[in-house]
Design a protein around this motif. Structure first.
Motif, short mmCIF file in Angstrom:
data_model
loop_
_atom_site.label_atom_id
_atom_site.label_comp_id
_atom_site.label_asym_id
_atom_site.label_seq_id
_atom_site.Cartn_x
_atom_site.Cartn_y
_atom_site.Cartn_z
N SER A 68 0.89 -1.01 -0.06
CA SER A 68 -0.04 -0.07 0.10
C SER A 68 0.86 1.18 0.07
N ALA A 69 0.27 2.26 -0.43
CA ALA A 69 1.13 3.58 -0.31
C ALA A 69 1.58 4.06 1.00
N ASP A 70 0.96 3.52 2.00
CA ASP A 70 1.54 3.96 3.24
C ASP A 70 2.76 3.16 3.72
N GLU A 71 2.94 1.74 3.15
CA GLU A 71 3.77 1.01 3.45
C GLU A 71 5.23 1.28 2.36
N GLN A 72 4.98 2.05 1.30
CA GLN A 72 5.91 2.45 0.38
C GLN A 72 7.15 3.20 0.87
N VAL A 73 8.26 3.13 0.66
CA VAL A 73 9.49 4.13 0.77
C VAL A 73 9.64 4.98 -0.36
N LEU A 74 9.41 6.04 -0.71
CA LEU A 74 9.51 7.02 -1.71
C LEU A 74 8.61 6.27 -2.58
N PRO A 75 7.33 6.41 -2.34
CA PRO A 75 6.08 5.83 -3.13
C PRO A 75 6.34 6.52 -4.45
N GLY A 76 6.66 8.05 -4.77
CA GLY A 76 6.62 8.60 -5.99
C GLY A 76 7.63 8.25 -7.07
N VAL A 77 8.82 7.33 -6.26
CA VAL A 77 9.92 7.33 -7.27
C VAL A 77 9.75 5.79 -7.77
N GLN A 78 9.80 5.46 -9.17
CA GLN A 78 9.74 4.54 -9.63
C GLN A 78 10.99 3.50 -9.78
N ASN A 79 12.15 4.18 -9.69
CA ASN A 79 13.34 3.55 -9.71
C ASN A 79 14.37 4.29 -8.85
N GLU A 104 6.94 12.99 -7.96
CA GLU A 104 6.91 11.89 -8.98
C GLU A 104 8.20 11.89 -9.71
N LEU A 105 8.76 10.75 -9.77
CA LEU A 105 10.24 10.55 -10.16
C LEU A 105 10.24 9.18 -11.04
N ASP A 106 10.87 9.10 -12.33
CA ASP A 106 11.01 8.19 -12.99
C ASP A 106 12.38 7.34 -12.51
N TYR A 107 13.38 8.49 -12.08
CA TYR A 107 14.72 7.83 -11.65
C TYR A 107 15.06 8.67 -10.47
N LEU A 108 15.65 8.07 -9.21
CA LEU A 108 16.34 8.87 -8.19
C LEU A 108 17.92 8.03 -8.15
#
Length: 347
Positions: free
Chosen positions: A83-94, A199-203
């Protein structure tokens, strides 16, 4: 035309890296046909935006459906069970770590040009200078603007289309950074949680050299897509690069490949090519460990000086810029392989 017909056509589209068609690999998330609107919407499990190979897959999908009389609308996403709450950096794909076993091999230079090169392809990119003891990315790109904050979150400045965050922004110009392991863990964790990356495609993460507390904190905290190992052709650099490989291996982190920096020098006066630090070491290391070789970057004074206003070399024209562009495309392609293989093997 129904969903089965569409999937039958998509079965002719092959993944260039995984060696099978995208339907058999489970890379077609969903197909929806709207006859009234005359559209077919296809969701693909593609995870590396603007990578050349995934862009080619998308083009092949459009071609496979071109004669259906329907407008083709494509979207891409990798299914996530969290879920979104469990994700680290939820807006970052890679999240891509750039690492080296020792200092002085040009790791930060590779990180800066990788980030700028991905942005040049059209991706949304962030660059996190995580070298807490020697942050120098802001200086390399002449970043004079500092982050803004509302007291709770930090908004990173942008340079060359890349969002930047660095410990250099948070310390005085001449302040020595003397931290023990727990302090490093705390500051890295806070920066991850408090920076508004959007929102990022890559960090891209520029790690400090070696295999210390910062690297372990990042490996344990962030969902890394993979790591890029930077070395020079010298034996001592190659030996230290192996230590980095072992560190990522122990933490089940994919290594996207080996980048060889300072791979020869072309004399601007005589035109001769001189292999000052030896030759072929990075490629041999990649072959020995069955890893991709991302490319060799020549020793070039332009890399040190940069272009106008700190512009990364990858954004310019020339032999060195072309070498960086090859590296950028290889990293993006290999990140895509990791993401798509994860979908295929996990279904």
């Amino acid at each position: 035309m129904n969903e089965a017909d569409v999937r039958e056509r998509l079965a002719d589209v092959r993944d260039p890296d995984l060696g099978d068609d995208i339907v058999s690999l489970g890379l077609v998330n969903d197909v929806k046909i709207d006859e009234g609107a005359g559209t077919v919407r296809v969701s693909l499990a593609l995870g590396a935006p603007f990578s050349p190979n995934e862009s080619a897959v998308a083009d092949d999908v459009r071609e496979a459906l071109a004669d259906t009389g329907l407008d083709v609308e494509l979207s891409a996403s990798i299914p996530d069970d969290l879920s979104a709450d469990e994700q680290v950096l939820p807006g970052v794909q890679n999240v891509i770590a750039v690492a080296s076993g020792k200092g002085g091999v040009g790791k930060s230079t590779v990180a800066v040009n990788l980030a700028a090169g991905l942005s040049q392809l059209g991706a949304r990119v962030g660059l996190f200078d995580a070298d807490v003891y020697g942050p120098n990315v802001p200086r390399m790109v002449s970043a004079e603007e500092r982050p803004e904050t509302d007291g709770e979150t930090i908004v990173p400045p942008e340079r060359f289309g890349v969002k930047l965050m660095s410990m250099d922004f948070l310390t005085g110009e001449d302040d020595p950074v003397i931290w023990r392991g727990p302090m490093v863990h705390k500051i890295i964790t806070q920066l991850v949680e408090d920076v508004e990356w959007g929102e990022l495609d890559y960090l891209v993460m520029d790690l400090p050299p070696g295999t210390g507390d910062t690297q372990l904190t990042i490996l344990q905290t962030l969902p890394l897509t993979g790591a890029v190992i930077v070395t020079t052709p010298q034996d001592v650099a190659l030996d230290d690069a192996v230590k980095g490989l072992r560190m990522f291996g122990k933490h089940d982190t994919n290594v996207l490949g080996i980048a060889e920096n300072m791979a020869g020098f072309r004399c601007p006066d005589c035109g001769g090519f001189h292999e000052i630090f030896g030759s072929g070491g990075g490629k041999a290391l990649a072959q020995e460990h069955d890893l991709p070789f991302l490319g060799g970057i020549p020793l070039d004074p332009e890399v040190r000086t940069g272009g106008d206003d700190g512009e990364p070399v990858v954004l310019e024209d020339g032999e060195t810029a072309d070498a960086f562009k090859v590296l950028v495309e290889n990293v993006a392609n290999n990140a895509g392989v990791v993401r798509r293989r994860g979908v295929s093997e996990g279904r």
